[in-house]
Motif scaffolding. Sequence first.
Motif, short mmCIF file in Angstrom:
data_model
loop_
_atom_site.label_atom_id
_atom_site.label_comp_id
_atom_site.label_asym_id
_atom_site.label_seq_id
_atom_site.Cartn_x
_atom_site.Cartn_y
_atom_site.Cartn_z
N LYS B 175 0.81 -1.22 -0.02
CA LYS B 175 -0.01 0.00 -0.09
C LYS B 175 0.81 0.95 0.04
O LYS B 175 1.67 1.25 0.88
CB LYS B 175 -1.02 0.09 1.30
N SER B 176 0.72 2.02 -1.07
CA SER B 176 1.55 3.08 -1.15
C SER B 176 1.11 4.34 -0.13
O SER B 176 -0.06 4.27 0.01
CB SER B 176 1.70 3.73 -2.58
N SER B 177 2.09 5.25 0.19
CA SER B 177 1.67 6.07 1.26
C SER B 177 1.09 7.42 0.57
O SER B 177 1.61 7.75 -0.65
CB SER B 177 3.18 6.73 1.82
N PRO B 178 0.00 7.89 1.12
CA PRO B 178 -0.59 9.02 0.38
C PRO B 178 0.45 10.29 0.40
O PRO B 178 1.15 10.65 1.14
CB PRO B 178 -1.67 9.48 1.38
N GLY B 179 0.51 10.67 -0.87
CA GLY B 179 1.43 11.71 -1.30
C GLY B 179 2.90 11.48 -1.17
O GLY B 179 3.78 12.16 -1.60
N GLY B 180 3.38 10.05 -1.02
CA GLY B 180 4.54 9.77 -1.17
C GLY B 180 5.35 10.23 0.17
O GLY B 180 6.63 10.47 -0.13
N ILE B 181 4.83 10.36 1.10
CA ILE B 181 5.37 10.88 2.20
C ILE B 181 6.50 10.08 2.86
O ILE B 181 7.51 10.36 3.61
CB ILE B 181 4.46 11.38 3.44
N ILE B 182 6.68 8.68 2.48
CA ILE B 182 7.23 7.83 3.11
C ILE B 182 8.26 7.13 1.93
O ILE B 182 7.69 6.77 0.96
CB ILE B 182 6.79 6.70 3.92
N ASN B 183 9.52 7.15 2.13
CA ASN B 183 10.30 6.68 1.00
C ASN B 183 11.24 5.52 1.62
O ASN B 183 11.83 5.56 2.71
CB ASN B 183 11.35 7.75 0.54
N ILE B 184 11.52 4.38 1.23
CA ILE B 184 12.25 3.18 1.73
C ILE B 184 13.26 2.84 0.60
O ILE B 184 12.93 2.63 -0.59
CB ILE B 184 11.25 1.97 1.93
N GLN B 185 14.39 2.75 1.26
CA GLN B 185 15.37 2.21 0.43
C GLN B 185 16.19 0.92 1.00
O GLN B 185 16.30 1.11 2.24
CB GLN B 185 16.56 3.43 0.16
N ALA B 186 16.70 0.31 0.44
CA ALA B 186 17.61 -0.98 0.99
C ALA B 186 18.85 -1.15 0.35
O ALA B 186 18.94 -0.99 -0.87
CB ALA B 186 16.40 -2.15 0.98
#
Lengths: 171, 314
Positions: B175-186
């Motif tokens: 589920k993508s965050s509304p407005g793209g407030i969360i970004n995940i990198q690995a």
Amino acid sequence: MSCDEVNAKLEALFDGSLDSKSQETVEYHLSVCQKCQVDRHQMAELRRLLRRSMVVAPSDLLDERTMRAFDDRWKSRGAAGAKTPWWKRRITIPVPAFGLALALLVAIISLVTLLNRPGDKSSKRMVPETSAKNAPAADSVRGVIDLSRFDHGERAIIYVERNSNPQSVER
Amino acid sequence: MKVQTILVILFSAMLLAFTGDGRLNKAFSANASVEQKQIKFVVKTIEQKGETEELLSEATIAGAPGTDFNIVLQDKHFKMDAKFMTDVVGVDSLAVHAALNTRRLYGYSERELPLYEEDVQDATLHAHLGDKLILLPFGQRAGDKLKIEIIPLTGEETAYLPSGAMRSISIKIQKSSPGGIINIQATRIPHRFSVEISLFENGNQIARGEADYLLKQAKEIILQPTGTGDPLAVNLTIDQFQRYRPIDQIDIQFDIHRIVRAENDKREAVALDWAGAGNLGSSLNYPLNEYGRSSGKTYSIKFTVKLASGESQD
């Protein structure tokens, strides 16, 4: 006092510009020195002759000539001014009026600059952003989260919440 | 008779280890699964309104054990950069080093420049698979809360491909965050290192120590010189590993103290807050002028940092 010194002060003696002490000294020397007495006499005679000589008065036509020359000068300047483009013409403003106008202009510019200083506005805006974050949460309507409504200026926290049922660990 | 006894004991031990409910069996099987399977981290962003919770976003990071990830939460006024460095340290347990950097807009200066309030926190957490790492970016104050749950689990895929190559890291967004407030990198970089430290006197090695290190984990090694010299305590941290070609690089930080035996093991600083950077596997040498000043001898210390056994450079 020597004869030369007395001679140098004779003019002043006649003019009455010597102080009383110098005058006394010069007078004493003149009373005992025949040569200086002769010099004083000659100088007195010369001054008398000068006073009696005729004073040269200006010609009666002088005023007329001067005024005519003045008129001619103004007329020639007027004719030249008519040919000069307006942006090349000099503006003649009296110096006090010009100075006053310049001072007023500087004062107005300074006042406007002072009123528009960023510091005056920002002093109101130095209020922490966090104190004005109780805006209604309309973000869900727009599909954007406004994080400021969660923010009360506290530090982030991280901790571990133990799994109460280890057997249920998703694999 | 003696051989028979030994055989019976060996058989009993093997039976306990592989068929019973003993720790060895559990450790063996779990360790095997952890080593062979990927680790996955389920990252959920949840809004708490009183008793109710609303899932705002969900993503799953999957990678070989030792996978690190960053979670960036950002809007116009606030940014949190949370870096997680994970290591499998037990049967089903993880050590998670979390570095939280937050930056919030505080206001504006007299020159109309933005003023920020910054905070840096470091924490090392120990969690088991299935536990939840709870991250509250805005603290725990009453009212609406934003919560980020990170749940470490065993992944479905194997960590390594049949060819032996490491399976690449994946991030699946449920589920993508509304407005793209969360970004995940690995990412995955080596975490375990083997460090060798040597002390030299007039060019001759007089002490040597060795230990395994985890990235960003401080550890002390005592160097005992031959002869009657006082030992040295070297507190070393491998601060950073940087991918670099042809050779990767490491940054180290260290303190050195002389342990004065004659004064009840009092510690005297020889080097404080020293640091260095160099190629992985190469030597980093530092003269210790303070240590040998009174003796007239010259001393130096040498660090050699290599990957620990079992750690891959991929």
